[in-house]
Design a protein around this motif. Structure first.
Motif, mmCIF file in Angstrom:
data_model
loop_
_atom_site.group_PDB
_atom_site.id
_atom_site.type_symbol
_atom_site.label_atom_id
_atom_site.label_comp_id
_atom_site.label_asym_id
_atom_site.label_seq_id
_atom_site.Cartn_x
_atom_site.Cartn_y
_atom_site.Cartn_z
ATOM 1 N N SER A 26 0.859 -0.934 0.067
ATOM 2 C CA SER A 26 -0.150 -0.074 -0.008
ATOM 3 C C SER A 26 0.952 1.138 0.222
ATOM 4 O O SER A 26 0.545 2.092 -0.659
ATOM 5 C CB SER A 26 -0.994 -0.152 1.291
ATOM 6 O OG SER A 26 -1.960 -1.104 1.189
ATOM 7 N N GLU A 27 1.798 1.295 0.889
ATOM 8 C CA GLU A 27 2.800 2.374 0.913
ATOM 9 C C GLU A 27 3.531 2.651 -0.604
ATOM 10 O O GLU A 27 3.656 3.920 -0.985
ATOM 11 C CB GLU A 27 3.790 2.279 1.916
ATOM 12 C CG GLU A 27 4.677 3.592 2.188
ATOM 13 C CD GLU A 27 4.175 4.737 2.309
ATOM 14 O OE1 GLU A 27 4.889 5.857 1.965
ATOM 15 O OE2 GLU A 27 3.048 4.874 2.748
ATOM 16 N N CYS A 28 4.043 1.543 -0.913
ATOM 17 C CA CYS A 28 4.944 1.543 -2.214
ATOM 18 C C CYS A 28 3.777 2.013 -3.266
ATOM 19 O O CYS A 28 4.241 2.977 -4.160
ATOM 20 C CB CYS A 28 5.434 0.013 -2.535
ATOM 21 S SG CYS A 28 6.545 0.180 -3.922
ATOM 22 N N ARG A 29 2.598 1.704 -3.289
ATOM 23 C CA ARG A 29 1.820 1.893 -4.546
ATOM 24 C C ARG A 29 1.498 3.466 -4.220
ATOM 25 O O ARG A 29 1.282 4.328 -5.409
ATOM 26 C CB ARG A 29 0.411 1.146 -4.384
ATOM 27 C CG ARG A 29 -0.567 1.746 -5.566
ATOM 28 C CD ARG A 29 -1.898 0.653 -5.504
ATOM 29 N NE ARG A 29 -2.873 1.267 -6.243
ATOM 30 C CZ ARG A 29 -3.997 0.491 -6.784
ATOM 31 N NH1 ARG A 29 -4.357 -0.531 -6.001
ATOM 32 N NH2 ARG A 29 -4.949 1.031 -7.601
ATOM 33 N N ARG A 30 1.159 4.191 -3.234
ATOM 34 C CA ARG A 30 0.998 5.390 -2.946
ATOM 35 C C ARG A 30 2.109 6.198 -3.287
ATOM 36 O O ARG A 30 1.845 7.363 -4.215
ATOM 37 C CB ARG A 30 0.894 5.593 -1.330
ATOM 38 C CG ARG A 30 0.640 7.250 -0.804
ATOM 39 C CD ARG A 30 0.507 7.285 0.502
ATOM 40 N NE ARG A 30 1.933 7.368 1.012
ATOM 41 C CZ ARG A 30 2.869 8.441 0.594
ATOM 42 N NH1 ARG A 30 2.621 9.312 -0.103
ATOM 43 N NH2 ARG A 30 4.149 7.908 1.245
ATOM 44 N N VAL A 31 3.187 5.757 -3.160
ATOM 45 C CA VAL A 31 4.418 6.466 -3.786
ATOM 46 C C VAL A 31 4.586 6.555 -5.383
ATOM 47 O O VAL A 31 4.771 7.493 -5.835
ATOM 48 C CB VAL A 31 5.609 5.982 -3.096
ATOM 49 C CG1 VAL A 31 6.967 6.576 -3.782
ATOM 50 C CG2 VAL A 31 5.819 6.219 -1.452
ATOM 51 N N THR A 32 4.438 5.365 -5.779
ATOM 52 C CA THR A 32 4.525 5.245 -7.240
ATOM 53 C C THR A 32 3.527 5.960 -7.931
ATOM 54 O O THR A 32 3.614 6.725 -8.916
ATOM 55 C CB THR A 32 4.576 3.632 -7.595
ATOM 56 O OG1 THR A 32 3.421 3.253 -7.228
ATOM 57 C CG2 THR A 32 5.916 3.098 -7.198
ATOM 58 N N THR A 33 2.469 5.885 -7.459
ATOM 59 C CA THR A 33 1.026 6.551 -7.957
ATOM 60 C C THR A 33 1.162 7.979 -8.050
ATOM 61 O O THR A 33 0.696 8.707 -8.848
ATOM 62 C CB THR A 33 -0.312 6.094 -7.369
ATOM 63 O OG1 THR A 33 -0.431 4.755 -7.711
ATOM 64 C CG2 THR A 33 -1.439 6.654 -8.025
#
Length: 231
Positions: A59-66
């Protein structure tokens, strides 16, 4: 990653942690190498049954990449692929299907319908729709995978094989034995034409067809096929 694939999780964890730490010190959070390390660590957490930890990482990684790269970016889609896998691990098929559909739509936009990566994502989505008992939706996706793979000069045999098998199993599960047989025969004809007769994919489809025929009541024909595989 090798240790994960070999199910040696105790050896994999410190290595993955060290690699992720080193990459985070050198690269930005949204860098593809950092994203890959996060996904690998999340995969390990899934295998360990630590689903909440895996979810937080992704979830944190997706937040950053998005936020930095947007949805139509291959690193973001790699994270989303892992999220769909996690949802499936915990039995949240509807959520996995939703995320998988978003990945397929984005890969179509970025790479096109017939890209190998797009077809792999379509195959994953077909399996999710199959698990969700959406037979029509799954069948259309399996058929797209088969057509897409056969249209290219050098198809990925594993993806093509899984497309055929998925469609045959779907037809079998719905009692459509004649269609399941046609799917297997088409696959077998293709693999025997392009591969040696003793190749594992050709043998697998021959055995697969044998089991389909057996369940359809064609016992003698099934036995003949299965004996040929064993020999």
């Amino acid at each position: 990653v090798m240790y994960i694939d070999l199910d040696q999780q105790e050896k994999a964890e410190p290595i993955l942690q060290d690699v992720l730490s080193a990459r985070q010190q050198r690269f930005a959070e949204h860098h593809p190498l950092v994203v890959r390390s996060v996904v690998n660590l999340a995969r390990l957490r899934m295998l360990q049954g630590r689903h909440e930890d895996a979810g937080r990482l992704l979830s944190e990684c997706r937040r950053v990449t998005t936020d930095v790269l947007g949805l139509d970016n291959l690193s973001t889609l790699e994270v989303m692929d892992a999220q769909a896998l996690l949802h499936r691990y915990v039995g949240a098929i509807a959520e996995a299907t939703k995320v998988g559909s978003e990945v397929v739509a984005a890969r179509r936009r970025i790479l096109g319908d017939r890209s190998p990566e797009t077809l792999k994502s379509i195959l994953k989505l077909a399996k999710l729709r199959h698990a969700a008992r959406d037979g029509r939706g799954a069948a259309l996706l399996y058929e797209e995978v088969i057509a897409g793979q056969r249209a290219v000069g050098r198809p990925e045999e594993r993806v093509l094989l899984e497309g055929y098998q998925g469609l045959a199993v779907l037809c079998h599960d719905e009692g459509l034995f004649k269609r399941a047989r046609r799917v297997c025969e088409e696959a077998l004809e293709y693999f025997e034409e392009v591969l040696p007769a003793e190749h594992s994919n050709a043998l697998m489809m021959r055995g697969f067809l044998g089991f389909i025929l057996f369940d359809a009541g064609e016992h003698e024909e099934a036995e003949e096929l299965l004996n040929g595989v064993v020999e």
